[in-house]
Write a protein that holds these residues in place. Sequence first.
Motif, PDB file in Angstrom:
ATOM      1  N   ARG A 142       2.340  30.013 -48.652  1.00 24.25           N
ATOM      2  CA  ARG A 142       3.517  30.001 -49.514  1.00 24.25           C
ATOM      3  C   ARG A 142       4.805  30.264 -48.735  1.00 24.25           C
ATOM      4  N   HIS A 143       4.691  30.830 -47.537  1.00 21.83           N
ATOM      5  CA  HIS A 143       5.885  31.076 -46.724  1.00 21.83           C
ATOM      6  C   HIS A 143       6.365  29.801 -46.041  1.00 21.83           C
ATOM      7  N   THR A 144       5.429  29.047 -45.454  1.00 20.87           N
ATOM      8  CA  THR A 144       5.804  27.826 -44.732  1.00 20.87           C
ATOM      9  C   THR A 144       5.716  26.594 -45.620  1.00 20.87           C
ATOM     10  N   ARG A 145       5.132  26.765 -46.822  1.00 24.97           N
ATOM     11  CA  ARG A 145       4.939  25.682 -47.784  1.00 24.97           C
ATOM     12  C   ARG A 145       4.094  24.556 -47.197  1.00 24.97           C
ATOM     13  N   GLU A 146       3.085  24.945 -46.418  1.00 23.63           N
ATOM     14  CA  GLU A 146       2.184  23.986 -45.798  1.00 23.63           C
ATOM     15  C   GLU A 146       0.736  24.421 -46.007  1.00 23.63           C
ATOM     16  N   THR A 147      -0.158  23.453 -45.923  1.00 25.93           N
ATOM     17  CA  THR A 147      -1.583  23.761 -45.909  1.00 25.93           C
ATOM     18  C   THR A 147      -1.984  24.070 -44.473  1.00 25.93           C
ATOM     19  N   VAL A 148      -2.637  25.215 -44.270  1.00 21.12           N
ATOM     20  CA  VAL A 148      -2.996  25.658 -42.922  1.00 21.12           C
ATOM     21  C   VAL A 148      -4.504  25.877 -42.845  1.00 21.12           C
ATOM     22  N   THR A 149      -5.035  25.776 -41.637  1.00 23.06           N
ATOM     23  CA  THR A 149      -6.443  26.058 -41.384  1.00 23.06           C
ATOM     24  C   THR A 149      -6.524  27.230 -40.428  1.00 23.06           C
ATOM     25  N   LEU A 150      -7.090  28.327 -40.891  1.00 27.74           N
ATOM     26  CA  LEU A 150      -7.179  29.538 -40.083  1.00 27.74           C
ATOM     27  C   LEU A 150      -8.603  29.707 -39.561  1.00 27.74           C
ATOM     28  N   PRO A 151      -8.778  29.754 -38.245  1.00 26.94           N
ATOM     29  CA  PRO A 151     -10.103  30.031 -37.702  1.00 26.94           C
ATOM     30  C   PRO A 151     -10.504  31.475 -37.972  1.00 26.94           C
ATOM     31  N   ASN A 152     -11.764  31.763 -37.812  1.00 24.89           N
ATOM     32  CA  ASN A 152     -12.290  33.090 -38.139  1.00 24.89           C
ATOM     33  C   ASN A 152     -11.461  34.204 -37.515  1.00 24.89           C
ATOM     34  N   PHE A 164      -5.854  37.824 -45.686  1.00 29.80           N
ATOM     35  CA  PHE A 164      -5.481  37.327 -47.015  1.00 29.80           C
ATOM     36  C   PHE A 164      -5.242  38.482 -47.986  1.00 29.80           C
ATOM     37  N   LYS A 165      -6.019  39.529 -47.846  1.00 32.01           N
ATOM     38  CA  LYS A 165      -5.831  40.701 -48.695  1.00 32.01           C
ATOM     39  C   LYS A 165      -4.607  41.494 -48.249  1.00 32.01           C
ATOM     40  N   ALA A 166      -4.338  41.495 -46.945  1.00 29.74           N
ATOM     41  CA  ALA A 166      -3.178  42.224 -46.423  1.00 29.74           C
ATOM     42  C   ALA A 166      -1.864  41.559 -46.822  1.00 29.74           C
ATOM     43  N   GLU A 167      -1.910  40.221 -47.008  1.00 30.53           N
ATOM     44  CA  GLU A 167      -0.712  39.473 -47.406  1.00 30.53           C
ATOM     45  C   GLU A 167      -1.005  38.724 -48.708  1.00 30.53           C
ATOM     46  N   PRO A 168      -1.150  39.456 -49.810  1.00 33.38           N
ATOM     47  CA  PRO A 168      -1.623  38.840 -51.058  1.00 33.38           C
ATOM     48  C   PRO A 168      -0.687  37.797 -51.643  1.00 33.38           C
ATOM     49  N   ASP A 169       0.588  37.843 -51.295  1.00 35.98           N
ATOM     50  CA  ASP A 169       1.543  36.901 -51.861  1.00 35.98           C
ATOM     51  C   ASP A 169       1.830  35.726 -50.927  1.00 35.98           C
ATOM     52  N   ARG A 170       1.029  35.604 -49.874  1.00 38.89           N
ATOM     53  CA  ARG A 170       1.300  34.530 -48.915  1.00 38.89           C
ATOM     54  C   ARG A 170       0.305  33.369 -49.014  1.00 38.89           C
ATOM     55  N   TYR A 171      -0.981  33.687 -48.976  1.00 37.85           N
ATOM     56  CA  TYR A 171      -1.989  32.624 -48.887  1.00 37.85           C
ATOM     57  C   TYR A 171      -2.730  32.410 -50.205  1.00 37.85           C
ATOM     58  N   VAL A 172      -2.970  31.138 -50.530  1.00 41.21           N
ATOM     59  CA  VAL A 172      -3.851  30.766 -51.633  1.00 41.21           C
ATOM     60  C   VAL A 172      -4.997  29.967 -51.021  1.00 41.21           C
ATOM     61  N   VAL A 173      -6.186  30.524 -51.054  1.00 41.71           N
ATOM     62  CA  VAL A 173      -7.341  29.884 -50.429  1.00 41.71           C
ATOM     63  C   VAL A 173      -7.713  28.615 -51.192  1.00 41.71           C
ATOM     64  N   LEU A 174      -7.907  27.538 -50.441  1.00 41.29           N
ATOM     65  CA  LEU A 174      -8.290  26.251 -51.022  1.00 41.29           C
ATOM     66  C   LEU A 174      -9.747  25.900 -50.727  1.00 41.29           C
ATOM     67  N   ARG A 175     -10.173  26.151 -49.476  1.00 41.94           N
ATOM     68  CA  ARG A 175     -11.531  25.810 -49.056  1.00 41.94           C
ATOM     69  C   ARG A 175     -12.002  26.819 -48.011  1.00 41.94           C
ATOM     70  N   VAL A 176     -13.309  27.017 -47.980  1.00 43.69           N
ATOM     71  CA  VAL A 176     -13.902  27.935 -47.005  1.00 43.69           C
ATOM     72  C   VAL A 176     -15.024  27.207 -46.287  1.00 43.69           C
ATOM     73  N   ARG A 177     -15.031  27.322 -44.969  1.00 43.30           N
ATOM     74  CA  ARG A 177     -16.050  26.654 -44.153  1.00 43.30           C
ATOM     75  C   ARG A 177     -16.936  27.693 -43.480  1.00 43.30           C
ATOM     76  N   PHE A 178     -18.226  27.406 -43.493  1.00 47.04           N
ATOM     77  CA  PHE A 178     -19.220  28.344 -42.984  1.00 47.04           C
ATOM     78  C   PHE A 178     -20.096  27.662 -41.927  1.00 47.04           C
ATOM     79  N   GLY A 179     -20.556  28.455 -40.973  1.00 45.86           N
ATOM     80  CA  GLY A 179     -21.545  28.007 -40.018  1.00 45.86           C
ATOM     81  C   GLY A 179     -22.833  28.771 -40.268  1.00 45.86           C
ATOM     82  N   LEU A 180     -23.805  28.117 -40.880  1.00 45.09           N
ATOM     83  CA  LEU A 180     -25.061  28.767 -41.216  1.00 45.09           C
ATOM     84  C   LEU A 180     -26.086  28.546 -40.108  1.00 45.09           C
TER      85      LEU A 180
END
Length: 351
Positions: A142-152, A164-180
């Motif tokens: 929400r700060h940069t108004r862009e979709t970002v991909t954050l590595p682990n 995400f919890k530390a900056e609750p008003d910044r990020y809205v999670v769209l997708r989560v990727r897992f390595g099983l």
Amino acid sequence: MQELHDAPLAPLTTFRLGGPANRLLTATTDAEVIAAVREADDSGTPLLVIGGGSNLVIGDKGFDGTALRIATKGFELSGTALELAAGEVWTDAVARTVEAGLAGIECLAGIPGSAGATPIQNVGAYGQEVSSVITEVVAYDRHTRETVTLPNEACAFSYRHSRFKAEPDRYVVLRVRFGLEDAGGRSAPLRYPETARAMGVEQGERVPAASASETVLRLRAGKGMVLDPEDHDTWSAGSFFTNPILDEEEHAAFLARAGERLGADVTPPAFPTGDGRVKTSAAWLIDRAGFTKGYGTGPARISTKHTLALTNRGDATTEDLLALAREVVAGVHEAFGVTLVNEPVTVGVSL
């Protein structure tokens, strides 16, 4: 995108508590999520993002703004790589990975909520945490108004915490990727003593992933931690308090208080965190401070199955719940000098 006004929010939470929102939007695509967030930000409208509502305490007055319910769908499995849309039901996703014979989240079975919430809280239980298998989180910034991909490593995961919890008003999670892990249908090594005991194996052993998942579901259900609309013990947010992590001085003071109160032969639970600090059990503290299973006489009480869960017995208000939570916090602090911290997110209220 569905839009409702003066919309009840209580049905969207596992507590079944809280007043209405001025406006409720339900987004079913990432584009709708982003559009709703941008609209709120552009107009200066307060925004409340809701997933599965399993970690949310909303005030009785409700929310003076726009509530955005994320109901996106998407389960993509390629080999051991899994991508989940934020709105996917977590319990269903876990079940599908177990059916596929993959390991890594099988002991997180039965946890209510949506996939998008898992990195925010670094969801964990029975010896597993999502931080150990999340590879990337796709979010709207929400700060940069862009979709970002954050590595682990950029997610700053720690015990029940994240960037995400530390900056609750910044990020809205769209997708989560897992390595099983493909372990031939077996689980990850069992790290939690209770799970290993229940399965009759040693810690560190692998068992069939389906058996591990079924065992965890049975253990959780016995503690009222699997949603059941007929069981008021599950009208909760699961564990209401996080396990306290104490530094060396705080731990020594706690042991001294515990010894004075309970006797020198009592040894409180202690789990070294590897950084010179020690994690102790919130459930142990609550119980030993006198708040046993079923404690309370009002419409909000401690679960009859687990002391960590505060529950709505059917006609509670949020203020009823908070009064009980404050009583527990004060009682534990008086008894042991340790301050409990609530795990659920509070909206319009605080302890």
